[in-house]
Design an enzyme around this catalytic site. Structure first.
Site, PDB file in Angstrom:
ATOM      1  N   HIS B  46       0.821  -1.201   0.000  1.00 33.14           N
ATOM      2  CA  HIS B  46       0.000   0.000   0.000  1.00 33.14           C
ATOM      3  C   HIS B  46       0.866   1.266   0.000  1.00 33.14           C
ATOM      4  CE1 HIS B  46      -3.402   2.559   0.991  1.00 33.14           C
ATOM      5  NE2 HIS B  46      -2.589   3.167   1.847  1.00 33.14           N
ATOM      6  N   GLU B  68      -2.454  -4.863  -4.238  1.00 27.41           N
ATOM      7  CA  GLU B  68      -3.197  -4.479  -3.051  1.00 27.41           C
ATOM      8  C   GLU B  68      -4.596  -5.108  -3.059  1.00 27.41           C
ATOM      9  OE1 GLU B  68      -3.863  -0.374  -0.593  1.00 27.41           O
ATOM     10  OE2 GLU B  68      -4.316  -0.416  -2.715  1.00 27.41           O
ATOM     11  N   ASN B 396      18.295  -9.736 -35.947  1.00 28.05           N
ATOM     12  CA  ASN B 396      19.125  -9.941 -37.136  1.00 28.05           C
ATOM     13  C   ASN B 396      19.890  -8.689 -37.506  1.00 28.05           C
ATOM     14  OD1 ASN B 396      19.329 -12.454 -38.253  1.00 28.05           O
ATOM     15  ND2 ASN B 396      17.269 -12.394 -39.124  1.00 28.05           N
TER      16      ASN B 396
END
Lengths: 120, 463
Positions: B46, B68, B396
């Site tokens: 919290h 929470e 690549n």
């Protein structure tokens, strides 16, 4: 109208932030506490016009602290600092005697407006 | 407000809370019934939420907020503490650590949290998917009507000298936070001024935030209108108050069909905008619903074509016109559904800067990724599928295209390579171009490798 404030919050960071807002708004932060128990001690010790009180804190939460402080001083002026989603707790706190509430994240002008109104 | 000055305090507390969370969670795993541990965990999450919100670290705030909710459900024993839940919470902690590092290096926004947040939400809601509640239901017209009992109560209260029945309509600011608590304060204040007979929505609904911005209160009070309006209007986040005298006899009883709205803003009380209920501009829809819709439209298109074929021998002017009309509508419907599924490419491109950065570090190369046209919209399915192929192409580019900084400097190029990822709409297609300023593909080397691997024989490629 007084301007002495006691700031209660378990997060040092939050205390810092609210202290800054208060100072810039012309208030004097006379003390701070990081939980409900320390808040009550400070309340007895200091002469403050207003308390900003966090809700969720270890050891003693803000709502209990509001009740205890109002038992000591029925005229205590307390503003709750709430996070979103703490609706029920804010309502409990107001029933316990808190005058108003502000919501995190804090917006300086809203904080100052709330304080001005409860102290006015 | 300058935020950076708080950053170090924030980071320190963040590390502290993470440590607490890790430790308590480990203990909780072995002692799932321990309520105190759960409280400690809840408090830490919290506090992190509050702090990260204030600092504007949205990802951390979103994650801790979802945590929470789950922790709150655990505390209320709505869901049991299982090893799956604990694992998920551990995953959250790992992610929080990554986020904290990201914040430290200013890259919080690049970190993906959606998956974990979704799992948390699923857990705390106990449902498969959470959709936004239907707004329409709340937009019903508000009216004050009284039951026989309430009428009696009003009559009794009005017997007092100077008492009046007031209808108070209160509009909260649309950006008001914790509207339920604010409405509670308004009701409480009104309760001090007189007797609150009822409110619409009722007190419980108001506290639960089951309203838009407007609510009505029937109040019997001896206070004058101006005082009521001023005291209520003075409460923070109250945008607009209308107080008007109501005659009990003039109000139709509860449950009779309403004739006219009870609250008509009276001129001269308090000027302000009439209460307008804001309607949501967007609705969140489960992607599966859109898929279903898409499939249905697909079926429709096929059937329309079949209908056209079957009708071919019997063509009349009317039939032809109708078929054409159906064809147009089907096409339009298909387009609209496709449009509804479009999502900006940014949703998938967002994670690439981080990828390129990490790969560079890994390979000892230097490159920046330039993204253009991230706002170009792609179908949702494409968004889901295209991430991995694009990632391979980018890999690549770095692996084979961009040379090492030293090599680049020797060639007279800037040491930092540039990879461009560009998306643009081209008629019905979206074109995505990935380009780099590296050495390009070395045909000789590719061929040599292919020969070596016996994929082609030498004469064929030298041909």
């Amino acid at each position: 109208m007084g301007n002495r404030v006691l700031v209660v919050d378990d997060a040092a960071f939050m205390r810092m932030m609210i202290k800054d807002i208060l100072r810039k708004g012309g208030y004097q932060v006379v003390g701070e506490a990081e939980d409900g128990i320390k808040a009550i001690e400070k309340y007895r010790e200091l002469k403050q016009d207003l308390v900003t009180m966090d809700i969720t804190m270890p050891d003693m939460d803000g709502i209990t602290a509001v009740k205890e402080i109002r038992a000591i001083d029925p005229n205590a002026v307390i503003i709750m600092c709430s996070a979103m989603g703490q609706q029920a707790m804010v309502i409990d706190a107001i029933q316990a005697g808190a005058k108003d509430f502000i919501v995190k994240p804090f917006q300086p002008d809203r904080v100052l407006e709330a304080i001005r109104k409860v102290l006015g | 407000m300058e935020i950076s000055q708080y950053l170090s305090v924030f980071m320190d507390e963040c590390a502290e809370h993470l440590q607490t969370l890790n430790q308590s969670l480990l203990e909780l795993e072995n002692d799932p019934e321990n309520a105190e541990l759960l409280n400690t965990i809840f408090r830490a999450a919290h506090t992190l939420k509050g702090a990260s919100m204030t600092m504007g670290f949205n990802k951390m705030a979103a994650l801790t907020s979802a945590m929470e909710d789950v922790l709150s459900a655990l505390r209320k024993k709505e869901i049991p503490v299982t090893s799956e839940v604990v694992s998920l919470l551990f995953e959250c902690l790992d992610l929080l650590e990554v986020l904290a590092q990201g914040i430290g290096s200013g890259r919080e926004e690049d970190i993906e949290i959606a998956g974990v947040v979704q799992q948390l939400k699923r857990l705390s809601s106990g449902e498969e998917a959470t959709l936004l509640p239907v707004v329409g239901e709340k937009r019903r017209e508000l009216q004050l009507r009284y039951t026989p009992q309430e009428r009696e109560a009003i009559a009794a209260a009005l017997a007092e000298e100077g008492a009046t029945l007031w209808h108070v309509s209160v509009t909260l600011k649309s950006d008001c936070l914790l509207k339920g608590a604010r409405a509670f304060m308004v009701l409480r204040e009104l309760g001090r001024l007189g007797e609150v007979i009822k409110s619409v929505p009722d007190a419980k609904e108001l506290e639960d935030e089951q309203f838009q911005d407007l609510f009505l209160v029937g109040l019997v009070s001896r206070e004058p209108r101006e005082r009521i309006a001023q005291l209520i209007g003075d409460i923070i986040d109250v945008a607009h108050v209308v107080v008007e005298r109501a005659e009990l006899e003039a109000i139709p009883p509860e449950r009779r069909a309403p004739r006219e709205p009870v609250v008509v803003p009276e001129p001269g009380v308090k000027p302000g905008a009439p209460p307008v209920l804001p309607a949501g501009q967007t609705v969140r829809v489960d992607i599966r619903k859109l898929d279903d819709l898409m499939n249905l439209v697909g079926e429709l298109v096929i059937n329309r074509a079949r209908l056209e074929q079957l009708c071919a021998p019997y063509r009349t002017r009317d039939l032809e016109e109708l078929l054409e009309q159906v064809g147009r509508l089907t096409l339009e419907l298909q387009n609209r559904v496709l449009k509804a599924r479009m999502v900006p490419g940014a949703n998938v491109f967002r994670r690439f800067p981080r990828l390129v950065r990490d790969l560079c570090r890994e390979m000892g190369k230097e490159a920046v990724l330039v993204i253009r046209g991230a706002e170009t919209e792609l179908d949702r399915t494409v968004i889901d599928e295209i991430g991995d192929p694009l990632m391979h192409i980018l890999r690549n580019c770095l692996d084979h295209g961009i040379e090492s900084p030293a090599e680049r400097q020797a060639k007279g190029k800037p040491p930092t390579g540039t990879i461009t990822l560009e998306a643009r709409q081209d008629g019905n297609n979206v074109v995505i171009v990935i380009a780099d300023d590296g050495q390009g593909v070395d045909l000789e080397r590719v061929a040599a490798k292919a020969v070596e691997m016996n994929i082609v024989t030498r004469p064929r490629w030298t041909r």
